[in-house]
Scaffold this motif. Structure first.
Motif, PDB file in Angstrom:
ATOM      1  N   LEU A 276       7.806  59.376  51.047  1.00 11.80           N
ATOM      2  CA  LEU A 276       6.618  58.570  50.769  1.00 11.80           C
ATOM      3  C   LEU A 276       6.708  57.947  49.383  1.00 11.80           C
ATOM      4  N   ILE A 277       7.118  58.738  48.383  1.00 11.73           N
ATOM      5  CA  ILE A 277       7.270  58.226  47.023  1.00 11.73           C
ATOM      6  C   ILE A 277       8.326  57.130  46.991  1.00 11.73           C
ATOM      7  N   ASP A 278       9.421  57.349  47.692  1.00 16.15           N
ATOM      8  CA  ASP A 278      10.491  56.368  47.750  1.00 16.15           C
ATOM      9  C   ASP A 278       9.969  55.038  48.292  1.00 16.15           C
ATOM     10  N   TYR A 279       9.154  55.099  49.330  1.00 15.06           N
ATOM     11  CA  TYR A 279       8.662  53.853  49.934  1.00 15.06           C
ATOM     12  C   TYR A 279       7.636  53.169  49.031  1.00 15.06           C
ATOM     13  N   LEU A 280       6.710  53.922  48.479  1.00 10.15           N
ATOM     14  CA  LEU A 280       5.711  53.324  47.587  1.00 10.15           C
ATOM     15  C   LEU A 280       6.380  52.697  46.366  1.00 10.15           C
ATOM     16  N   ASN A 281       7.383  53.377  45.820  1.00  9.96           N
ATOM     17  CA  ASN A 281       8.094  52.823  44.670  1.00  9.96           C
ATOM     18  C   ASN A 281       8.887  51.573  45.059  1.00  9.96           C
ATOM     19  N   PHE A 282       9.475  51.582  46.240  1.00  8.83           N
ATOM     20  CA  PHE A 282      10.168  50.384  46.733  1.00  8.83           C
ATOM     21  C   PHE A 282       9.225  49.185  46.749  1.00  8.83           C
ATOM     22  N   VAL A 283       8.048  49.365  47.312  1.00  5.92           N
ATOM     23  CA  VAL A 283       7.101  48.253  47.435  1.00  5.92           C
ATOM     24  C   VAL A 283       6.728  47.706  46.063  1.00  5.92           C
ATOM     25  N   HIS A 284       6.349  48.588  45.150  1.00  6.15           N
ATOM     26  CA  HIS A 284       5.905  48.104  43.841  1.00  6.15           C
ATOM     27  C   HIS A 284       7.060  47.536  43.018  1.00  6.15           C
ATOM     28  N   GLU A 285       8.242  48.096  43.170  1.00  4.93           N
ATOM     29  CA  GLU A 285       9.411  47.542  42.482  1.00  4.93           C
ATOM     30  C   GLU A 285       9.744  46.160  43.028  1.00  4.93           C
ATOM     31  N   ALA A 286       9.638  45.988  44.327  1.00  6.91           N
ATOM     32  CA  ALA A 286       9.893  44.676  44.931  1.00  6.91           C
ATOM     33  C   ALA A 286       8.864  43.659  44.459  1.00  6.91           C
ATOM     34  N   TYR A 287       7.619  44.082  44.314  1.00  5.34           N
ATOM     35  CA  TYR A 287       6.567  43.184  43.834  1.00  5.34           C
ATOM     36  C   TYR A 287       6.810  42.796  42.375  1.00  5.34           C
ATOM     37  N   ILE A 288       7.310  43.748  41.602  1.00  8.02           N
ATOM     38  CA  ILE A 288       7.633  43.462  40.194  1.00  8.02           C
ATOM     39  C   ILE A 288       8.777  42.461  40.110  1.00  8.02           C
ATOM     40  N   VAL A 289       9.801  42.660  40.938  1.00 11.65           N
ATOM     41  CA  VAL A 289      10.937  41.727  40.977  1.00 11.65           C
ATOM     42  C   VAL A 289      10.439  40.318  41.295  1.00 11.65           C
ATOM     43  N   LYS A 290       9.529  40.232  42.258  1.00 11.95           N
ATOM     44  CA  LYS A 290       8.985  38.915  42.640  1.00 11.95           C
ATOM     45  C   LYS A 290       8.229  38.290  41.483  1.00 11.95           C
ATOM     46  N   ALA A 291       7.550  39.119  40.694  1.00 11.52           N
ATOM     47  CA  ALA A 291       6.742  38.600  39.587  1.00 11.52           C
ATOM     48  C   ALA A 291       7.592  38.172  38.389  1.00 11.52           C
ATOM     49  N   ILE A 292       8.514  39.029  37.947  1.00  5.51           N
ATOM     50  CA  ILE A 292       9.229  38.755  36.694  1.00  5.51           C
ATOM     51  C   ILE A 292      10.594  38.110  36.917  1.00  5.51           C
ATOM     52  N   GLY A 293      11.085  38.123  38.144  1.00  5.36           N
ATOM     53  CA  GLY A 293      12.396  37.538  38.420  1.00  5.36           C
ATOM     54  C   GLY A 293      13.481  38.597  38.501  1.00  5.36           C
ATOM     55  N   ILE A 294      14.456  38.336  39.317  1.00  2.40           N
ATOM     56  CA  ILE A 294      15.498  39.313  39.603  1.00  2.40           C
ATOM     57  C   ILE A 294      16.352  39.645  38.383  1.00  2.40           C
ATOM     58  N   ASP A 295      16.622  38.655  37.527  1.00  2.00           N
ATOM     59  CA  ASP A 295      17.486  38.886  36.361  1.00  2.00           C
ATOM     60  C   ASP A 295      16.843  39.832  35.354  1.00  2.00           C
ATOM     61  N   LYS A 296      15.563  39.611  35.065  1.00  3.86           N
ATOM     62  CA  LYS A 296      14.864  40.460  34.101  1.00  3.86           C
ATOM     63  C   LYS A 296      14.715  41.882  34.635  1.00  3.86           C
ATOM     64  N   TYR A 297      14.447  41.986  35.930  1.00  2.55           N
ATOM     65  CA  TYR A 297      14.311  43.320  36.519  1.00  2.55           C
ATOM     66  C   TYR A 297      15.646  44.059  36.493  1.00  2.55           C
ATOM     67  N   GLU A 298      16.712  43.347  36.820  1.00  4.36           N
ATOM     68  CA  GLU A 298      18.033  43.976  36.859  1.00  4.36           C
ATOM     69  C   GLU A 298      18.440  44.465  35.475  1.00  4.36           C
ATOM     70  N   LYS A 299      18.005  43.758  34.451  1.00  9.88           N
ATOM     71  CA  LYS A 299      18.291  44.177  33.078  1.00  9.88           C
ATOM     72  C   LYS A 299      17.573  45.498  32.770  1.00  9.88           C
TER      73      LYS A 299
END
Length: 324
Positions: A276-299
């Motif tokens: 459950l934690i893995d899935y909830l974290n996946f969702v919010h991490e994906a939303y963050i990537v969408k917001a700030i951009g893949i390059d900044k998140y990958e950094k």
């Protein structure tokens, strides 16, 4: 000790273990529902996801980084048990596993809230924001279930197969299909919403709230539906984060004893909660990537010690999020 005393002791031990067996069944039901959802990773089907961008006028990426790193560190600490893989460790680690599970998910959600300018330090407010977002269909249907409504008028949303509670409903019923799982989730939502109302009542009692005083200016012992509806009117949607928060507050010593003495598969409990934690974290991490951009998140991701999140955040990013 005679046979009668032994039987009485066994019965008492089984009685004490019921709450933990119920929690185990409920969290297994949630992860069962997620695993049955074919759209759980198809975020582009969600209109809200496609429009995500930074909305915080004072956005600072270092705040997101700090929150994500805390989330990943906490998730790593939760998963240490998998490396040890010892039944007794799983059992006695519950003291800290429950808060770890909650905080890892809470911190990743707060990191996303930071991009939207709605992050705050109040857990109830953050959970309310999540519930509102679920109601507004901002999240995948896999975690899109919630309950709302006044006393004896609860409504259950996001559970397609749920048609109501059967007369013989039991929170210990074995889960063999999606219908069984959604019934367990609805039961969990119902009991959690009722618990939230009881907690609110105690809070109003301490405040000696005048809305609940009798003719003698004393806090009334008996509540009518009218009084309960005042309380339920203050309670927002009950969602998966309310369920996690309820588990977190079970981590005090007295409550945890009922879990430790229970006859349950502690490894499976740990695994279900971890999924459950893995899935909830996946969702919010994906939303963050969408917001700030893949390059900044990958950094942010690559600056974190990889041996601590190679099976969690790194895997989620390279195997799922980057391919969305």
């Amino acid at each position: 000790m005679g046979l009668r005393e032994k039987l009485l002791e066994l019965r008492e031990r089984q009685k004490k273990s019921i709450p933990s067996r119920v929690f185990f069944n409920h969290f297994f039901a949630i992860t069962y529902c997620i695993s049955c959802n074919d759209d759980r990773f198809k975020l582009k089907k969600i209109p809200y996801y496609n429009k995500i961008k930074i909305k915080n006028p004072d956005f600072k990426i270092k705040e997101v980084k700090k929150l994500l790193w805390n989330s990943w560190s906490t998730e790593y600490a939760y998963r240490i048990g998998e490396q040890i893989d010892n039944a007794e460790y799983y059992k006695f680690s519950l003291h800290w596993n429950f808060p770890q599970a909650y905080y890892s998910a809470y911190l990743s959600m707060t990191a996303f809230h930071e991009t939207q300018g709605i992050a705050n330090d109040q857990h109830e407010k953050s959970i309310k924001l999540f519930g509102n977002s679920v109601k507004d269909k901002h999240y995948p249907s896999a975690i899109g279930f919630y309950s709302n409504g006044l006393k004896d008028e609860f409504q259950y949303n996001g559970l397609p197969t749920f048609k109501g509670f059967p007369k013989d409903n039991s929170p210990l019923t074995k889960i063999d299909c999606l219908e069984d799982a959604e019934l367990q989730v609805a039961t969990f939502l119902k009991t959690t919403r009722k618990q939230n109302a009881n907690d609110k009542r105690e809070r109003f009692k301490k405040q000696n709230d005048k809305r609940f005083l009798n003719g003698k200016k004393e806090f009334r012992k008996a509540f009518s539906k009218k009084h309960w509806d005042i309380i339920y009117g203050t309670i927002p949607e009950t969602s998966v984060f309310n369920l996690l928060y309820r588990l977190r507050i079970k981590a005090n010593y007295r409550d945890i004893e009922t879990f430790i003495n229970a006859d349950i598969d502690f490894k499976s409990f740990h695994t279900s909660l971890g999924e459950l934690i893995d899935y909830l974290n996946f969702v919010h991490e994906a939303y963050i990537v969408k917001a700030i951009g893949i390059d900044k998140y990958e950094k942010i991701l690559n600056e974190f010690p990889s041996h601590l999140n190679d099976r969690t955040a790194l895997r989620r990013f390279y195997e799922i999020i980057k391919k969305i």
